[in-house]
Design an enzyme around this catalytic site. Sequence first.
Site, PDB file in Angstrom:
ATOM      1  N   THR A 216     -11.139   4.103  -2.613  1.00 32.42           N
ATOM      2  CA  THR A 216     -10.301   4.098  -3.809  1.00 32.42           C
ATOM      3  C   THR A 216     -11.213   4.520  -4.930  1.00 32.42           C
ATOM      4  O   THR A 216     -12.425   4.388  -4.813  1.00 32.42           O
ATOM      5  CB  THR A 216      -9.802   2.652  -4.084  1.00 32.42           C
ATOM      6  N   ARG A 244       3.197   0.609   3.616  1.00 30.96           N
ATOM      7  CA  ARG A 244       2.249  -0.406   3.148  1.00 30.96           C
ATOM      8  C   ARG A 244       1.749  -0.018   1.753  1.00 30.96           C
ATOM      9  O   ARG A 244       1.377   1.132   1.513  1.00 30.96           O
ATOM     10  CB  ARG A 244       1.077  -0.512   4.112  1.00 30.96           C
ATOM     11  N   VAL A 245       1.748  -0.979   0.854  1.00 30.63           N
ATOM     12  CA  VAL A 245       1.230  -0.759  -0.498  1.00 30.63           C
ATOM     13  C   VAL A 245       0.045  -1.687  -0.698  1.00 30.63           C
ATOM     14  O   VAL A 245       0.138  -2.883  -0.404  1.00 30.63           O
ATOM     15  CB  VAL A 245       2.332  -1.024  -1.546  1.00 30.63           C
ATOM     16  N   GLY A 246      -1.063  -1.139  -1.186  1.00 27.38           N
ATOM     17  CA  GLY A 246      -2.248  -1.959  -1.428  1.00 27.38           C
ATOM     18  C   GLY A 246      -2.268  -2.509  -2.836  1.00 27.38           C
ATOM     19  O   GLY A 246      -1.243  -2.593  -3.524  1.00 27.38           O
ATOM     20  N   ASP A 247      -3.448  -2.870  -3.282  1.00 27.24           N
ATOM     21  CA  ASP A 247      -3.608  -3.463  -4.616  1.00 27.24           C
ATOM     22  C   ASP A 247      -3.619  -2.424  -5.735  1.00 27.24           C
ATOM     23  O   ASP A 247      -3.290  -2.733  -6.890  1.00 27.24           O
ATOM     24  CB  ASP A 247      -4.909  -4.274  -4.676  1.00 27.24           C
ATOM     25  N   THR A 267     -11.762  -2.132  -5.647  1.00 25.11           N
ATOM     26  CA  THR A 267     -11.666  -1.365  -4.417  1.00 25.11           C
ATOM     27  C   THR A 267     -11.923  -2.342  -3.269  1.00 25.11           C
ATOM     28  O   THR A 267     -12.422  -3.442  -3.480  1.00 25.11           O
ATOM     29  CB  THR A 267     -12.699  -0.217  -4.359  1.00 25.11           C
ATOM     30  N   GLY A 268     -11.585  -1.908  -2.072  1.00 28.48           N
ATOM     31  CA  GLY A 268     -11.776  -2.783  -0.920  1.00 28.48           C
ATOM     32  C   GLY A 268     -10.450  -3.262  -0.372  1.00 28.48           C
ATOM     33  O   GLY A 268      -9.407  -2.635  -0.604  1.00 28.48           O
ATOM     34  N   GLY A 270      -7.175  -4.453  -0.079  1.00 32.10           N
ATOM     35  CA  GLY A 270      -6.152  -4.667  -1.097  1.00 32.10           C
ATOM     36  C   GLY A 270      -5.367  -5.946  -0.926  1.00 32.10           C
ATOM     37  O   GLY A 270      -5.001  -6.602  -1.908  1.00 32.10           O
TER      38      GLY A 270
HETATM   39  N1  GLY Z   1      -7.916  -1.137  -2.306  1.00 26.34           N
HETATM   40  C1  GLY Z   1      -7.169  -0.100  -1.733  1.00 26.34           C
HETATM   41  C2  GLY Z   1      -6.180  -0.547  -0.762  1.00 26.34           C
HETATM   42  O1  GLY Z   1      -6.328  -1.606  -0.152  1.00 26.34           O
HETATM   43  O2  GLY Z   1      -5.215   0.155  -0.564  1.00 26.34           O
END
Ligand code: GLY
Length: 366
Positions: A216, A244-247, A267-268, A270
């Site tokens: 990210t 799927r949606v991340g952070d 980042t990392g 989510g």
């Molecule tokens: N931090 C990015 C994700 O998990 O999508």
Amino acid sequence: MKTRRDFLKTSAGAGLSAAAVAGAQPLMGAPAILLRRNSPVAVASSNGLESVATAVGVVEGGGDTLDAVVQGVNPVEMDPNDTSVGYGGLPNADGTVQLDSSVMHGPSRGAGAVAALEGVKMPSRVAVDVMRHTDHVLLVGKGAQRFAISMGHPIEELLTERARRRWIEWRARMSDRDDYLTAEESGYPPPPPPPEDEGDEVDLFDSHDGVRPHGTINCNVVNREGDLSGVTTTSGLAWKIPGRVGDSPIVGAGLYVDNDVGACGSTGRGEAVIKTCGSHSVVELMRAGMAPQDACLEALRRVVRFCVAPRLQDEQGRPNFNVNYYAVNKNGEYGGAAIWSGAGFAVCVAGDARREDSAYLFERSG
Ligand code: GLY
């Protein structure tokens, strides 16, 4: 009572100016941070070295803080060789690239985001359009794409040859009980790698920080006046379940900006950041007086406390994944921290763009 239309008429269609917003009542609990910064500061994830230099250059030239960070990350979104962001990002389990992004503009208290957006190389720009042209904050999937088309964004194929080949190899290695063959199983010599892939070793199941490949970019800036903005943009977790949606596109998780206090992004993994409202937590800890690095570390301790599922722990009960936070406050003080040692971040202070080591909770052995 005035309708929105009446308001737009009396203000000749103009949005709220930053000055008008600045004149509003200060937020309860906002700290009395003394402004002692003498140059803009930008902080970003480690892949954002050029982004921080660009962001500082834009605000030094009198540009807006949000334009600065978005211009900073756009080249990374457009880079086909960065497999974690924008064009060239690794796809979902179906082989489709779905992108997530959010932006926050401190002076206007604006926010915009898109999630699971397909076909647009620079999702951060669509997030800006959501903020500027709608009364919403987050658009997803097909609706986000239709909105992007209406804003003039071209729809293009985002799956590069490099990303496609990695995806089919991942699919073939998922199970030995299906009909997909890995390169070794097929018995045929593998096709030559695409030129950009030569010498590039990628583990399809495990990236350098112990999780499935996902990357990210986050970039935050504060200008001389103490105005802040931030952006986070990603192709998310490689091989994710479609949808799927991340952070990254979740305001308060992958990004948070409060113009009274500071900005933070992540980042990392989510899922861990969403569950702990990560970036919002960091900003609230800075509001309470913590330095950016300490605030990042404290928010990471919350991630660790939430990590109770054995599948997410190593043999000592520690997270088997990483999360990184990057923060800057209104004074221009900055910091970065990660759960695990070995991570870094990019920063630009007084025109000097460099990488620095992130603080960490646990030392990696070996
Ligand atoms: N931090 C990015 C994700 O998990 O999508």
